[in-house]
Motif scaffolding. Structure first.
Motif, PDB file in Angstrom:
ATOM      1  N   ASP A  34       0.054  27.512   7.537  1.00  0.00           N
ATOM      2  CA  ASP A  34      -0.278  28.816   8.115  1.00  0.00           C
ATOM      3  C   ASP A  34      -1.052  29.681   7.124  1.00  0.00           C
ATOM      4  O   ASP A  34      -2.017  30.352   7.500  1.00  0.00           O
ATOM      5  N   MET A  37      -4.546  28.337   6.942  1.00  0.00           N
ATOM      6  CA  MET A  37      -5.307  28.722   8.137  1.00  0.00           C
ATOM      7  C   MET A  37      -5.745  30.174   8.057  1.00  0.00           C
ATOM      8  O   MET A  37      -6.838  30.518   8.498  1.00  0.00           O
ATOM      9  N   ARG A  95       1.626  29.649  15.340  1.00  0.00           N
ATOM     10  CA  ARG A  95       0.755  28.466  15.350  1.00  0.00           C
ATOM     11  C   ARG A  95      -0.230  28.530  16.505  1.00  0.00           C
ATOM     12  O   ARG A  95      -1.391  28.200  16.373  1.00  0.00           O
ATOM     13  N   LEU A  98      -2.950  31.248  15.777  1.00  0.00           N
ATOM     14  CA  LEU A  98      -3.937  30.739  14.824  1.00  0.00           C
ATOM     15  C   LEU A  98      -4.883  29.748  15.499  1.00  0.00           C
ATOM     16  O   LEU A  98      -6.096  29.766  15.246  1.00  0.00           O
ATOM     17  N   GLN A 102      -8.893  30.293  15.934  1.00  0.00           N
ATOM     18  CA  GLN A 102      -9.801  29.261  15.418  1.00  0.00           C
ATOM     19  C   GLN A 102     -10.775  28.809  16.499  1.00  0.00           C
ATOM     20  O   GLN A 102     -11.968  28.665  16.260  1.00  0.00           O
ATOM     21  N   ALA A 128      -7.408  23.039  14.926  1.00  0.00           N
ATOM     22  CA  ALA A 128      -6.546  24.081  15.489  1.00  0.00           C
ATOM     23  C   ALA A 128      -5.613  23.518  16.558  1.00  0.00           C
ATOM     24  O   ALA A 128      -4.447  23.853  16.608  1.00  0.00           O
TER      25      ALA A 128
END
Length: 129
Positions: A34, A37, A95, A98, A102, A128
């Protein structure tokens, strides 16, 4: 013949300990991913602005709409995903946020470049997902 008998409680204790160790290792890895990212999204936002400035036509328009879209993309959908990842790392919602951020960056890059940077989506969009 029976193999060496072990106490009833010891295999359950080992399984419990193994599960705890796995969960701890998984969480530590998820937190690192994370954070990675978040850094990637930050760099991609800067790249998004640079691409918008480079490929947008400058026909008497002070600021092209692609440049505005790139500048507003950071605060619009990247910053919330980054903040969520900083506050709640390794959670399913984080998650997903993100991954969506992305994919949106990938879509904007493909749009700004007229499809010339489509490989970006295949690499980072797949990452992603």
């Amino acid at each position: 013949m029976n193999p060496v008998a072990e106490p009833l409680g010891s295999s359950a204790i080992i399984r419990t300990k193994a599960a705890e160790n796995f969960e701890a290792a998984y969480r530590a890895l998820a937190v690192k991913v994370d954070r990675l990212m978040c850094a990637l999204l930050t760099v991609e936002w800067l790249w998004l602005v640079a691409v918008a400035l480079a490929v947008s036509p400058h026909k008497g328009i002070p600021v092209h709409p692609n440049v505005w879209a790139a500048l507003l993309a950071g605060p619009g959908f990247l910053v919330p995903a980054i903040v969520l990842a900083k506050l709640n790392p390794a959670k399913p919602l984080t998650r997903h946020a993100l991954a969506v951020a992305q994919i949106l960056v990938s879509i904007l890059l493909i749009d700004f470049s007229g499809g010339r940077i489509e490989t970006h989506f295949h690499i980072f969009g797949s990452l992603a997902i």
